[in-house]
Design an enzyme around this catalytic site. Structure first.
Site, mmCIF file in Angstrom:
data_model
loop_
_atom_site.group_PDB
_atom_site.id
_atom_site.type_symbol
_atom_site.label_atom_id
_atom_site.label_comp_id
_atom_site.label_asym_id
_atom_site.label_seq_id
_atom_site.Cartn_x
_atom_site.Cartn_y
_atom_site.Cartn_z
ATOM 1 N N GLU A 142 -11.317 -12.538 5.600
ATOM 2 C CA GLU A 142 -10.028 -13.221 5.403
ATOM 3 C C GLU A 142 -10.071 -14.660 5.901
ATOM 4 O OE1 GLU A 142 -7.427 -9.126 5.589
ATOM 5 O OE2 GLU A 142 -7.452 -10.433 7.322
ATOM 6 N N GLU A 176 0.866 -5.798 12.289
ATOM 7 C CA GLU A 176 1.369 -6.367 13.539
ATOM 8 C C GLU A 176 2.525 -5.573 14.131
ATOM 9 O OE1 GLU A 176 1.381 -7.821 10.593
ATOM 10 O OE2 GLU A 176 3.291 -8.797 10.157
ATOM 11 N N SER A 186 -24.517 -22.570 -18.432
ATOM 12 C CA SER A 186 -25.425 -23.559 -19.047
ATOM 13 C C SER A 186 -26.467 -24.021 -18.038
ATOM 14 C CB SER A 186 -24.610 -24.770 -19.532
ATOM 15 O OG SER A 186 -24.110 -25.473 -18.408
ATOM 16 N N ASP A 240 -13.389 -7.167 7.555
ATOM 17 C CA ASP A 240 -12.196 -7.553 6.796
ATOM 18 C C ASP A 240 -11.581 -8.830 7.379
ATOM 19 O OD1 ASP A 240 -10.496 -6.340 4.587
ATOM 20 O OD2 ASP A 240 -8.969 -6.765 6.095
ATOM 21 N N GLN A 251 0.822 -1.219 0.000
ATOM 22 C CA GLN A 251 0.000 0.000 0.000
ATOM 23 C C GLN A 251 0.854 1.266 0.000
ATOM 24 O OE1 GLN A 251 -3.363 0.768 -0.137
ATOM 25 N NE2 GLN A 251 -3.651 -1.371 -0.657
ATOM 26 N N SER A 281 16.852 0.776 5.213
ATOM 27 C CA SER A 281 15.776 0.166 4.426
ATOM 28 C C SER A 281 16.177 0.001 2.968
ATOM 29 C CB SER A 281 14.519 1.038 4.497
ATOM 30 O OG SER A 281 13.569 0.568 3.561
ATOM 31 N N HIS A 341 -6.390 0.228 7.458
ATOM 32 C CA HIS A 341 -7.107 -0.928 8.004
ATOM 33 C C HIS A 341 -7.464 -0.558 9.445
ATOM 34 C CE1 HIS A 341 -8.462 -4.884 8.781
ATOM 35 N NE2 HIS A 341 -7.314 -5.495 9.015
#
Ligand code: NAP
Length: 324
Positions: free
Chosen positions: A193, A83, A250, A189, A27, A50, A106
């Protein structure tokens, strides 16, 4: 249900503001690039050493260490894994400006009190309903991804306006912003999951594959029937809804689905789904996630290793190689 689109949203609350994106993963990358392309002043905050800083800078973004990025920002977006939000927030809190806005994609960390932000901060959520790769590619096509927005703390009186302006700047206002709460988004959410798309559906595919193979069907045909057709039904449901999907298959498939679907997904499945929802709401999953991180992810590592060695995966690789 309130659904906002670009024409309902004032971009002014973000004008001249600096946004710190913490984390440059799924993200973080997409949101930072979309904001940048929307003319917002973005800094990507990363931990020392990083590996992501070269990539972010090569894409034209400014990067800084976490504490410096946060100290320079009016809006701080937490886009590291859920986390680690608790420890990351403790680390950055002394540098977050008085009256700044703190954002999440989130609801988990706030709903389950892993993060308890300072009282002077605005607290908002913009949760795009899909992966960052799609958020970015839709934005580049001039489209957007639907997102859920919420405000949990409005210290400045401007939290809502900042939240929806942020959603617009990452392109989600093109598709729509749905009003919710941190609790509702997190619970729905986490439930999905485990009990629906990410937990139950793959297990159903595996069970179907194994049943056919045990019944003497070749792994290749079992794979094509039970796993390969998932993409087709997903596209039909996306384009026409579930009722519309059923109308275009079908009569054979439609009658088979009518007789077989509810036999497999019966009331006992619904009862277990209700148990999952109750456990999610009681915080059981949030506690499991924190424990998994504290232990160094042993269950996830073991499952990844085992999943790669199944007959189903071997079959997938064989069929993929044949496709070239
Ligand atoms: N993944 C999705 O599609 C999706 C969809 C909707 C919402 N969300 C939400 O978006 C948020 C971010 O999820 P994600 O999947 O994008 O995360 P992710 O890809 O796993 O995030 C990776 C980034 O987090 C950084 N990071 C990891 N541990 C860190 C630490 N201890 N300190 C500082 N930075 C750290 C990494 O830094 P390095 O670069 O240094 O390794 C990397 O830049 C979560 O709240 C998630 O629930 C995700």
């Amino acid at each position: 249900m309130e659904l906002l689109r670009d024409t309902d949203i004032d971009p002014a609350p973000l004008a001249g503001k600096r946004v710190a994106i913490l984390g440059y993963g799924n993200q973080g990358r997409a949101q930072a690039l979309n904001l940048h392309d929307s003319g917002i002043d973005v800094v990507v905050g990363l931990r020392g050493g990083s590996g992501s800083s070269n990539e972010a800078e090569a894409s034209g973004l400014t990067t800084a260490l976490l504490e410096q990025a946060v100290a320079s920002a009016d809006v701080v977006m937490m886009l590291a894994p859920d986390e680690i939000h608790a420890s990351l927030y403790r680390e950055i809190e002394p540098n977050v400006r008085e009256g700044a806005a703190l954002g999440f994609s989130h609801g988990l960390s706030v709903r389950f009190a892993l993060v308890e932000p300072r009282a002077d901060l605005d607290l908002f959520m913009i949760a795009p309903k899909g992966p960052g790769t799609a958020l970015r590619s839709l934005y580049k096509q001039g489209k957007g991804m639907i997102a859920v927005w919420a405000v949990a703390q409005d210290s400045t009186g401007k939290a809502r306006d900042i939240a929806v302006a942020y959603g617009q700047a990452i392109g989600c206002g093109r598709a729509g912003l749905i009003a919710s709460t941190f609790a509702e988004e997190a619970e729905a959410d986490l439930f999905n999951e485990q009990a629906v798309v990410w937990g139950a559906v793959p297990e159903l595919l595996i069970a179907g594959f194994e049943t056919l193979v045990a019944g003497g069907v070749s792994p290749e045909l079992a794979y094509l029937e039970c796993v390969g057709e998932l993409k087709l039904i997903a596209e039909l449901i996306d384009a026409r809804g579930i009722a519309g999907m059923r109308e275009v298959i079908s009569n054979t498939a439609e009658l088979g689905a009518l007789l077989g679907g509810k036999r497999i997904v019966d009331d006992s499945v619904r009862a277990r789904m209700a148990e999952v929802l109750a456990e999610v709401r009681a915080g059981k999953f949030a506690a499991e996630l924190s424990r998994e991180e504290a232990d160094g992810y042993p269950r996830l590592e073991k499952a990844r290793e085992e999943n790669r060695r199944t007959l189903l995966e071997e079959t997938y690789r064989r069929l993929s190689d044949d496709k070239g």
